[in-house]
Design a protein around this motif. Structure first.
Motif, short mmCIF file in Angstrom:
data_model
loop_
_atom_site.label_atom_id
_atom_site.label_comp_id
_atom_site.label_asym_id
_atom_site.label_seq_id
_atom_site.Cartn_x
_atom_site.Cartn_y
_atom_site.Cartn_z
N TYR A 242 0.83 -1.20 0.00
CA TYR A 242 0.00 0.00 0.00
C TYR A 242 0.87 1.25 0.00
CZ TYR A 242 -3.18 3.57 1.90
OH TYR A 242 -3.89 4.71 2.12
N ARG A 243 1.93 1.25 0.81
CA ARG A 243 2.79 2.42 0.91
C ARG A 243 3.57 2.66 -0.39
NH1 ARG A 243 4.88 1.54 7.19
NH2 ARG A 243 3.09 2.63 8.15
N LEU A 249 5.51 5.98 -4.55
CA LEU A 249 5.35 6.36 -5.95
C LEU A 249 5.43 7.87 -6.13
CD1 LEU A 249 4.56 5.86 -8.93
CD2 LEU A 249 2.17 5.79 -8.19
N PHE A 250 4.93 8.61 -5.16
CA PHE A 250 4.84 10.06 -5.28
C PHE A 250 6.01 10.80 -4.63
CE2 PHE A 250 0.61 8.25 -5.51
CZ PHE A 250 0.19 8.74 -6.73
N PRO A 260 9.12 3.41 -8.00
CA PRO A 260 9.30 2.08 -7.40
C PRO A 260 9.26 0.97 -8.45
CG PRO A 260 7.75 3.40 -6.12
CD PRO A 260 8.03 4.17 -7.38
N GLU A 261 10.33 0.18 -8.51
CA GLU A 261 10.47 -0.81 -9.58
C GLU A 261 9.40 -1.90 -9.52
OE1 GLU A 261 14.38 -2.38 -9.88
OE2 GLU A 261 15.33 -0.41 -10.12
N ARG A 262 9.13 -2.45 -8.32
CA ARG A 262 8.14 -3.53 -8.24
C ARG A 262 6.78 -3.04 -8.69
NH1 ARG A 262 3.88 -5.05 -5.85
NH2 ARG A 262 3.84 -3.13 -4.62
N PHE A 271 6.34 4.71 -17.51
CA PHE A 271 6.42 6.15 -17.61
C PHE A 271 7.22 6.53 -18.86
CE2 PHE A 271 5.76 5.62 -13.02
CZ PHE A 271 4.71 6.50 -12.83
N PRO A 272 6.84 7.61 -19.53
CA PRO A 272 7.54 8.02 -20.76
C PRO A 272 8.85 8.73 -20.44
CG PRO A 272 5.77 9.55 -20.30
CD PRO A 272 5.67 8.46 -19.25
#
Length: 446
Positions: A242-243, A249-250, A260-262, A271-272
């Protein structure tokens, strides 16, 4: 102040945003925003409401600043309406739009109130959305141009800038879930939007540095770290997932850790990214603002594709249906500081909506639930300060009742009641409570 719970230079403020309070949507050459368009889409905003009249602040800002001065705040956080200053294209400024913010800022400073300006609080000009909106890379560079114009016009008096407010809402709610403008429902668009919001942020910070402007610049985030429903291993692992989705992510990209890779691997999108983007995004900020309203308990849920879900709890709710969890404010700041160690942090929004009604004589509004909410959250803020986390200020949301996005005018967050028929301002009991807090006369348990 408050028996030493807060330092003498602690910033006490209130917050609003342009589309929610200004009104006067057609005044003085303002162009259309994505929220004007979104509000006309059937079923998107309650009762078809839009940003007119807002809280009439475009016409009544002097009255509002006087109320702020009587409240005793030292800072007012507000946003600039991008379509008010660049209404038709990025090639031509609107002098009357900038003139409004000149007058507002001068009025604030004349009353000893420091302006805290948010450059983007969700009201993208519609012409930029027509050209692709935030999923288009060009919008990031347009945002940097817009930011540079604001720095040039207002930077001699504004010393506190936030690039973005809650990029989660602009990207996910706007482009993936369709709950906010522009009402799209495409996760790939949302991922592109988030990346370009962040790229625009980094470019704007670089423009601020390159221009040699005095003051500080950062970002305002709404992230959630939650709490585990139990101490079972599966719930603790679910909380970590969840985190990643609701906080890392933000925040990771802003602190040089990329996305975050996972999470990216399991999302099935990308993401571009272009070479150098992550370095631009991670351009050092001066502060981080965190908005806090509620907190969720998280449990493992093998039937949910995400691996977790929200667990039921016992907490009372606000009129938004959000659990009132004052301890969550402390837990949020503790976690963010431990993971990223920002040098300066702010509670950039905190408040609650309740079913506020005027007294029969219409000269008062009793809101004891909001006072209790504020008292308990301020106790958590005092704990944050006590533990040495660099919390520098608190901004109450909101100064005045206003347009509450997809809820229209059906939810009231203000400590000042706004009569939407005539614009009358009636300070609520919570206004006087907050005045006592700022004066140092209101003591609460920590």
């Amino acid at each position: 102040m408050n028996q030493g719970l807060f330092p003498e230079d602690f910033v006490w403020g209130v917050a609003t945003s342009s589309y929610q309070v200004e009104g006067s949507l057609g005044a003085d050459g303002r162009g259309e925003s994505i929220w004007d368009t979104f509000s006309r889409m059937p079923g998107k905003v309650k009762y078809g409401h839009n940003g007119e009249p807002g809280a009439y602040q475009y016409r009544r800002y002097e009255e509002d600043v006087k109320l702020m001065a009587e409240l005793g705040i030292t800072s007012y956080r507000f946003s600039i309406a991008w379509p008010r200053v660049f209404p038709d294209s990025m090639k031509k400024r609107n002098p009357k739009g900038f003139d409004y913010y000149d007058r507002l800022i001068d009025e604030l400073l004349a009353h000893g109130i420091e302006p805290f300006v948010t450059l983007y609080h969700w009201d993208l000009p519609q012409y930029l959305e027509d050209e692709g909106g935030w999923p288009s890379r060009e919008t990031a560079f347009y945002f940097a141009d817009y930011a540079r114009a604001c720095f040039e016009a207002l930077g001699d008096r504004v010393k506190m800038w936030a690039t973005l407010n809650e990029p989660l809402c602009s990207s996910v709610l706007g482009y993936a879930l369709g709950w906010h403008a522009p009402g799209k429902e495409d996760w790939n668009l949302a991922m592109s939007a988030l990346h370009h919001l962040y790229l625009g942020h980094g470019l704007a910070v670089q423009a601020f540095r390159d221009g040699g402007y005095e003051g500080r610049i950062g970002m305002v985030q709404v992230v959630s770290v939650g709490r585990p429903a139990t101490r079972r291993e599966e719930d603790l692992l679910a909380l970590e997932k969840y985190r990643e989705e609701s906080a890392k992510l933000f925040l990771d990209p802003l602190y040089g850790r990329g996305y975050p890779e996972r999470l990216m691997r399991e999302a099935g999108g990308s993401f571009p990214l272009q070479e150098g983007d992550l370095d631009i995004i991670a351009t050092p900020m001066d502060f981080l603002g965190l908005n806090y309203y509620s907190e969720r308990a998280i449990k493992a849920d093998p039937e949910n594709p995400r691996g977790f879900s929200e667990a039921p709890d016992h907490y009372p709710r606000t009129a938004m249906g959000w659990a009132i969890v004052p301890q969550g404010l402390y837990r949020l700041f503790r976690w963010v500081y431990d993971h990223y160690t920002p040098s300066e942090m702010y509670i950039s929004e905190n408040g609650a909506a309740f079913q506020d009604v005027l007294t029969p004589d219409e000269d008062a509004c009793h809101d004891p639930e909001r006072i209790a909410y504020l008292r308990d959250h301020l106790a958590s803020a005092a704990r944050i300060v006590k533990e040495g986390i660099p919390l520098k200020g608190y901004y109450l949301w909101s100064f005045i009742d206003n347009f509450e996005w997809a809820y229209g005018y059906t939810k009231r967050f203000g400590i000042v009641y706004c009569d939407y028929l005539d614009g009358r301002r009636i300070p609520k009991d919570s206004y006087y409570y907050y005045r006592e807090v700022i004066a140092g006369n209101e003591i609460f348990e920590v």
